[in-house]
Design a protein around this motif. Structure first.
Motif, PDB file in Angstrom:
ATOM      1  N   THR A   1      42.329 -35.309 100.439  1.00  0.00           N
ATOM      2  CA  THR A   1      41.140 -35.601 101.223  1.00  0.00           C
ATOM      3  C   THR A   1      40.795 -37.095 101.134  1.00  0.00           C
ATOM      4  OG1 THR A   1      39.583 -35.245  99.407  1.00  0.00           O
ATOM      5  CG2 THR A   1      40.212 -33.291 100.715  1.00  0.00           C
ATOM      6  N   PRO A   2      39.899 -37.569 102.011  1.00  0.00           N
ATOM      7  CA  PRO A   2      39.475 -38.970 101.914  1.00  0.00           C
ATOM      8  C   PRO A   2      38.877 -39.317 100.542  1.00  0.00           C
ATOM      9  CG  PRO A   2      38.783 -38.041 104.014  1.00  0.00           C
ATOM     10  CD  PRO A   2      39.336 -36.902 103.193  1.00  0.00           C
ATOM     11  N   GLU A   3      38.370 -38.311  99.831  1.00  0.00           N
ATOM     12  CA  GLU A   3      37.820 -38.524  98.494  1.00  0.00           C
ATOM     13  C   GLU A   3      38.902 -38.488  97.414  1.00  0.00           C
ATOM     14  OE1 GLU A   3      35.161 -37.276 101.426  1.00  0.00           O
ATOM     15  OE2 GLU A   3      36.614 -35.915 100.539  1.00  0.00           O
ATOM     16  N   GLY A   4      40.159 -38.282  97.827  1.00  0.00           N
ATOM     17  CA  GLY A   4      41.261 -38.241  96.878  1.00  0.00           C
ATOM     18  C   GLY A   4      41.479 -36.890  96.218  1.00  0.00           C
ATOM     19  N   GLU A   5      40.893 -35.838  96.783  1.00  0.00           N
ATOM     20  CA  GLU A   5      41.000 -34.506  96.189  1.00  0.00           C
ATOM     21  C   GLU A   5      42.115 -33.702  96.840  1.00  0.00           C
ATOM     22  OE1 GLU A   5      37.173 -32.765  96.815  1.00  0.00           O
ATOM     23  OE2 GLU A   5      36.173 -34.081  95.395  1.00  0.00           O
ATOM     24  N   THR A   6      42.611 -32.730  96.088  1.00  0.00           N
ATOM     25  CA  THR A   6      43.544 -31.739  96.609  1.00  0.00           C
ATOM     26  C   THR A   6      43.091 -30.388  96.082  1.00  0.00           C
ATOM     27  OG1 THR A   6      45.894 -31.311  96.996  1.00  0.00           O
ATOM     28  CG2 THR A   6      45.261 -31.854  94.744  1.00  0.00           C
ATOM     29  N   CYS A   7      43.694 -29.324  96.554  1.00  0.00           N
ATOM     30  CA  CYS A   7      43.264 -27.994  96.132  1.00  0.00           C
ATOM     31  C   CYS A   7      43.955 -27.581  94.834  1.00  0.00           C
ATOM     32  CB  CYS A   7      43.546 -26.970  97.230  1.00  0.00           C
ATOM     33  SG  CYS A   7      45.305 -26.672  97.510  1.00  0.00           S
ATOM     34  N   GLU A   8      43.518 -26.452  94.278  1.00  0.00           N
ATOM     35  CA  GLU A   8      44.081 -25.955  93.020  1.00  0.00           C
ATOM     36  C   GLU A   8      45.561 -25.649  93.139  1.00  0.00           C
ATOM     37  OE1 GLU A   8      42.171 -22.680  91.052  1.00  0.00           O
ATOM     38  OE2 GLU A   8      40.193 -23.600  91.281  1.00  0.00           O
ATOM     39  N   ARG A   9      45.977 -25.042  94.254  1.00  0.00           N
ATOM     40  CA  ARG A   9      47.391 -24.658  94.352  1.00  0.00           C
ATOM     41  C   ARG A   9      48.288 -25.886  94.438  1.00  0.00           C
ATOM     42  NH1 ARG A   9      47.899 -20.934  99.719  1.00  0.00           N
ATOM     43  NH2 ARG A   9      46.029 -20.028  98.879  1.00  0.00           N
ATOM     44  N   CYS A  10      47.864 -26.914  95.165  1.00  0.00           N
ATOM     45  CA  CYS A  10      48.665 -28.145  95.211  1.00  0.00           C
ATOM     46  C   CYS A  10      48.633 -28.862  93.867  1.00  0.00           C
ATOM     47  CB  CYS A  10      48.177 -29.076  96.325  1.00  0.00           C
ATOM     48  SG  CYS A  10      48.610 -28.486  97.978  1.00  0.00           S
ATOM     49  N   GLY A  11      47.490 -28.828  93.209  1.00  0.00           N
ATOM     50  CA  GLY A  11      47.390 -29.417  91.878  1.00  0.00           C
ATOM     51  C   GLY A  11      48.310 -28.723  90.889  1.00  0.00           C
ATOM     52  N   GLY A  12      48.402 -27.389  90.982  1.00  0.00           N
ATOM     53  CA  GLY A  12      49.297 -26.624  90.118  1.00  0.00           C
ATOM     54  C   GLY A  12      50.755 -26.922  90.403  1.00  0.00           C
ATOM     55  N   THR A  13      51.099 -27.066  91.690  1.00  0.00           N
ATOM     56  CA  THR A  13      52.470 -27.418  92.043  1.00  0.00           C
ATOM     57  C   THR A  13      52.797 -28.806  91.534  1.00  0.00           C
ATOM     58  OG1 THR A  13      52.465 -25.963  93.976  1.00  0.00           O
ATOM     59  CG2 THR A  13      54.079 -27.746  93.969  1.00  0.00           C
ATOM     60  N   GLN A  14      51.844 -29.729  91.627  1.00  0.00           N
ATOM     61  CA  GLN A  14      52.071 -31.076  91.107  1.00  0.00           C
ATOM     62  C   GLN A  14      52.370 -31.027  89.613  1.00  0.00           C
ATOM     63  OE1 GLN A  14      48.862 -33.863  91.698  1.00  0.00           O
ATOM     64  NE2 GLN A  14      50.098 -35.571  90.998  1.00  0.00           N
ATOM     65  N   ASP A  15      51.605 -30.242  88.869  1.00  0.00           N
ATOM     66  CA  ASP A  15      51.858 -30.099  87.430  1.00  0.00           C
ATOM     67  C   ASP A  15      53.260 -29.550  87.181  1.00  0.00           C
ATOM     68  OD1 ASP A  15      49.278 -31.003  86.944  1.00  0.00           O
ATOM     69  OD2 ASP A  15      48.463 -28.995  86.576  1.00  0.00           O
TER      70      ASP A  15
ATOM     71  N   LEU B   1      43.562 -35.355 105.981  1.00  0.00           N
ATOM     72  CA  LEU B   1      42.773 -34.176 106.342  1.00  0.00           C
ATOM     73  C   LEU B   1      42.894 -33.835 107.827  1.00  0.00           C
ATOM     74  CD1 LEU B   1      40.911 -31.975 105.300  1.00  0.00           C
ATOM     75  CD2 LEU B   1      38.976 -33.528 105.644  1.00  0.00           C
ATOM     76  N   ASP B   2      42.849 -34.826 108.692  1.00  0.00           N
ATOM     77  CA  ASP B   2      42.957 -34.554 110.132  1.00  0.00           C
ATOM     78  C   ASP B   2      44.291 -33.907 110.479  1.00  0.00           C
ATOM     79  OD1 ASP B   2      40.437 -35.530 110.617  1.00  0.00           O
ATOM     80  OD2 ASP B   2      41.124 -37.529 111.223  1.00  0.00           O
TER      81      ASP B   2
ATOM     82  N   ALA C   1      39.238 -28.169  98.693  1.00  0.00           N
ATOM     83  CA  ALA C   1      39.662 -29.281  99.544  1.00  0.00           C
ATOM     84  C   ALA C   1      40.210 -28.804 100.883  1.00  0.00           C
ATOM     85  CB  ALA C   1      40.719 -30.111  98.828  1.00  0.00           C
ATOM     86  N   CYS C   2      40.770 -27.615 100.917  1.00  0.00           N
ATOM     87  CA  CYS C   2      41.377 -27.093 102.151  1.00  0.00           C
ATOM     88  C   CYS C   2      40.345 -26.488 103.096  1.00  0.00           C
ATOM     89  CB  CYS C   2      42.444 -26.057 101.808  1.00  0.00           C
ATOM     90  SG  CYS C   2      43.811 -26.762 100.868  1.00  0.00           S
TER      91      CYS C   2
END
Length: 149
Positions: free
Chosen positions: A13-27, A56-57, A92-93
């Protein structure tokens, strides 16, 4: 060393956030890369991770593009003979129907480390003979009978 290219993209997102599932995949990817480096180094292959942010767009028009992984030019679902599904996401989604990975009766909203490792090792294994035949400096699959192209 030959490069095993791994591309992962997700919504930011413009605030630099992502969702939990993407965060988990990143980990999971962060944990998988050193293991792949260690396993593939003796074979002369180096995993090279590229991450891309989806604005986001763009995400709003194609939420299934978020949390996607390609290894050696093929999608992770292709390497794993998996399907792609969707389920309602969070934060975020904005409640979008986001990508899931489906193998048999299991659905993965976050792509686990063991699936990333399995797909990457399959790609490296298949690429070893192709790379030695072609003398390539990177591992990319060419369209053909088995690459889905």
């Amino acid at each position: 060393m030959k490069a095993l290219n791994i591309l992962w993209q997700r919504l930011v997102t413009p605030e630099g956030e992502t969702c939990e599932r993407c965060g988990g995949t990143q980990d999971a990817i962060v944990q998988a890369i050193p293991k792949l480096q260690e396993a593939l180094r003796p074979l002369g292959i180096e995993p090279v991770l590229e991450t891309r942010e989806i604005a986001l767009d763009a995400f709003k028009g194609m939420p299934s593009e978020s949390n996607r992984i390609w290894i050696a030019g093929r999608s992770i679902e292709d390497w794993l003979n998996a399907g792609v599904g969707k389920s309602t996401c969070c934060s975020a989604c904005g409640g979008a129907e986001c990508r899931t990975l489906e193998i048999g009766n299991e659905r993965f909203e976050t792509i686990p480390e063991q699936l990333i490792l399995k797909a990457a090792l399959l790609a490296a294994s298949q690429a070893l003979s192709a790379a030695s035949d072609e003398g390539a400096d990177s591992v990319e699959m060419k369209p053909g009978c088995c690459s889905g192209g």
